[in-house]
Design a protein around this motif. Structure first.
Motif, PDB file in Angstrom:
ATOM      1  N   ASN A   5       1.730   7.727   2.671  1.00 52.04           N
ATOM      2  CA  ASN A   5       0.830   6.572   2.643  1.00 52.04           C
ATOM      3  C   ASN A   5       1.504   5.352   3.264  1.00 52.04           C
ATOM      4  O   ASN A   5       2.653   5.041   2.943  1.00 52.04           O
TER       5      ASN A   5
ATOM      6  N   THR B 102      -0.480   2.125   4.245  1.00 55.15           N
ATOM      7  CA  THR B 102      -1.122   0.825   4.063  1.00 55.15           C
ATOM      8  C   THR B 102      -0.978   0.347   2.619  1.00 55.15           C
ATOM      9  O   THR B 102      -0.811   1.160   1.700  1.00 55.15           O
ATOM     10  N   PRO B 103      -1.045  -0.968   2.392  1.00 60.45           N
ATOM     11  CA  PRO B 103      -0.913  -1.485   1.022  1.00 60.45           C
ATOM     12  C   PRO B 103      -1.892  -0.863   0.038  1.00 60.45           C
ATOM     13  O   PRO B 103      -1.503  -0.489  -1.075  1.00 60.45           O
ATOM     14  N   LYS B 104      -3.150  -0.735   0.429  1.00 61.85           N
ATOM     15  CA  LYS B 104      -4.150  -0.176  -0.474  1.00 61.85           C
ATOM     16  C   LYS B 104      -3.810   1.258  -0.856  1.00 61.85           C
ATOM     17  O   LYS B 104      -3.907   1.650  -2.032  1.00 61.85           O
ATOM     18  N   ALA B 105      -3.402   2.046   0.113  1.00 58.78           N
ATOM     19  CA  ALA B 105      -3.053   3.442  -0.159  1.00 58.78           C
ATOM     20  C   ALA B 105      -1.806   3.541  -1.023  1.00 58.78           C
ATOM     21  O   ALA B 105      -1.720   4.380  -1.929  1.00 58.78           O
TER      22      ALA B 105
ATOM     23  N   TYR C 231      -0.722   1.315  -3.199  1.00 63.42           N
ATOM     24  CA  TYR C 231      -1.100   0.928  -4.561  1.00 63.42           C
ATOM     25  C   TYR C 231      -1.777   2.090  -5.289  1.00 63.42           C
ATOM     26  O   TYR C 231      -1.450   2.400  -6.437  1.00 63.42           O
ATOM     27  N   ALA C 232      -2.731   2.723  -4.609  1.00 60.30           N
ATOM     28  CA  ALA C 232      -3.537   3.762  -5.260  1.00 60.30           C
ATOM     29  C   ALA C 232      -2.763   5.052  -5.485  1.00 60.30           C
ATOM     30  O   ALA C 232      -2.881   5.685  -6.544  1.00 60.30           O
ATOM     31  N   LYS C 233      -1.977   5.457  -4.510  1.00 56.08           N
ATOM     32  CA  LYS C 233      -1.334   6.767  -4.557  1.00 56.08           C
ATOM     33  C   LYS C 233       0.077   6.754  -5.139  1.00 56.08           C
ATOM     34  O   LYS C 233       0.578   7.801  -5.554  1.00 56.08           O
TER      35      LYS C 233
ATOM     36  N   ILE D  56       5.251  -2.156   1.368  1.00 56.27           N
ATOM     37  CA  ILE D  56       4.068  -3.010   1.520  1.00 56.27           C
ATOM     38  C   ILE D  56       4.443  -4.292   2.263  1.00 56.27           C
ATOM     39  O   ILE D  56       3.744  -4.724   3.188  1.00 56.27           O
TER      40      ILE D  56
ATOM     41  N   TYR E  73       3.127  -5.680   6.132  1.00 60.84           N
ATOM     42  CA  TYR E  73       2.562  -6.973   6.509  1.00 60.84           C
ATOM     43  C   TYR E  73       3.389  -7.642   7.607  1.00 60.84           C
ATOM     44  O   TYR E  73       2.828  -8.288   8.507  1.00 60.84           O
TER      45      TYR E  73
ATOM     46  N   VAL F 150      -6.453  -2.020   8.426  1.00 60.22           N
ATOM     47  CA  VAL F 150      -6.313  -3.255   7.652  1.00 60.22           C
ATOM     48  C   VAL F 150      -6.604  -4.444   8.557  1.00 60.22           C
ATOM     49  O   VAL F 150      -6.132  -4.508   9.692  1.00 60.22           O
TER      50      VAL F 150
ATOM     51  N   GLY G 267       0.860 -11.700   1.487  1.00 61.84           N
ATOM     52  CA  GLY G 267       1.042 -10.343   0.984  1.00 61.84           C
ATOM     53  C   GLY G 267       2.493  -9.903   1.049  1.00 61.84           C
ATOM     54  O   GLY G 267       3.005  -9.269   0.120  1.00 61.84           O
TER      55      GLY G 267
END
Length: 233
Positions: A67, A69-72, A74-76, A94, A98, A114, A124
Motif C-alpha cells: 500500500n 497512499t495515505p488512505k490505503a 491507514y486502512a490496511k 505517509i 506527501y 490522490v 499531511g
C-alpha cells in the motif's frame, strides 16, 4: 572412638535427609507434577504467542510494502495492526508520500489517485512525521528519519528557520547516535538551505527591466521585422 561416633552421626543425617525427601515427594508429588505440567503448558502458549506475533508482524510489513497512499496505509496497516515499529514506519511512509506529491511538481493534480493542494500536502507530511516524533520515544532511528522528513516539509512550506533548527539540532553534540547517522545528508541540506530559499528568477523581461536594460527576452532563432517594415527592392 570419636571418629566412629562422628561417622555414625553423618550416616544418620544422610538417612534422615533421604527419609525427609522421600516423605516430601510422597506427600507433594502430585502437586509437583501438576506444577511441571502447568509450566510446560505455559511455555507452549508462550511459543504459540510469539509465533502469532511474528506472523502478524510479517503480514503488517507485507501490507506496508503493497500500500502506497495515505488512505490505503491507514486502512490496511494502521487500522489493522498495532505495533509501535510498524506504526512508525507507516506514518513515515505517509509523510514521504506527501513530500513526493509536492516534489512531482503538479500539486493540485491527481497523483496515484490522490489530489490535494500544496498546503494540504505539507500539513499531511507534518502531521505524519510529528506523530512519530511525539509518540515513539523508544524508536530512535524512526524518530531521526521523521525529523529529517519534517525538516523537508518545512522547506516545502518555505519555513526555512524551522528546517534549519532541526538540521542544527541533528548535528548537535547532544543528538542521538541515530540522528548523527544522517550527518552527511543533514550537512548537505544545511549547506544549501540559503541558496534554496532564494526565489527563482524565471522572468527574464522582469530582470532586464529591473536592471534598466532593454534586451530581447530570447535570442534564439531569426528575429521578425517590426510591423510595417517594407523590404528593399
Amino acid at each position: 572412638m570419636q571418629s566412629e561416633e562422628r561417622h555414625e552421626l553423618q550416616k544418620n543425617d544422610l538417612v534422615g535427609g533421604a527419609s525427609w525427601l522421600y516423605l516430601f515427594i510422597r506427600r507433594n508429588g502430585l502437586y509437583m507434577l501438576l506444577g511441571l505440567a502447568l509450566a510446560l503448558v505455559a511455555f507452549e502458549f508462550y511459543k504459540l504467542h510469539q509465533t502469532q506475533v511474528a506472523r502478524r508482524l510479517a503480514e503488517a510489513r507485507a501490507e506496508l510494502d503493497v500500500n502506497q497512499t495515505p488512505k490505503a496505509i491507514y486502512a490496511k496497516v494502521l487500522a489493522q495492526y498495532h505495533n509501535p515499529e510498524i506504526d512508525a514506519q507507516a506514518y513515515i511512509k505517509i509523510g514521504q508520500f506527501y513530500l513526493a506529491y509536492i516534489a512531482q511538481g503538479n500539486v493540485g493534480t491527481t497523483y496515484m489517485g490522490v489530489k490535494a493542494t500544496k498546503a494540504q500536502a505539507v500539513a499531511g507530511a507534518k502531521l505524519a512525521f510529528n506523530n512519530v516524533i511525539q509518540n515513539d520515544p523508544n524508536l530512535p532511528l524512526m524518530i531521526a528519519r521523521a525529523k529529517l522528513g519534517l525538516a523537508n516539509a518545512y522547506e516545502d512550506a518555505h519555513q526555512w528557520s524551522k528546517a534549519r533548527s532541526i538540521y542544527v539540532a541533528m548535528l548537535d553534540a547532544k543528538a542521538t547516535p541515530a540522528e548523527k547517522s544522517f550527518a552527511s545528508i543533514v550537512k548537505y541540506r544545511l549547506k544549501n538551505l540559503d541558496s534554496w530559499r532564494r526565489p527563482v528568477l524565471a522572468d527574464r523581461t522582469a530582470v532586464n527591466t529591473a536592471n534598466g536594460l532593454s534586451l530581447p527576452t530570447s535570442t534564439v532563432g531569426p528575429q521578425l521585422p517590426a510591423k510595417g517594415f517594407t523590404p528593399a527592392h
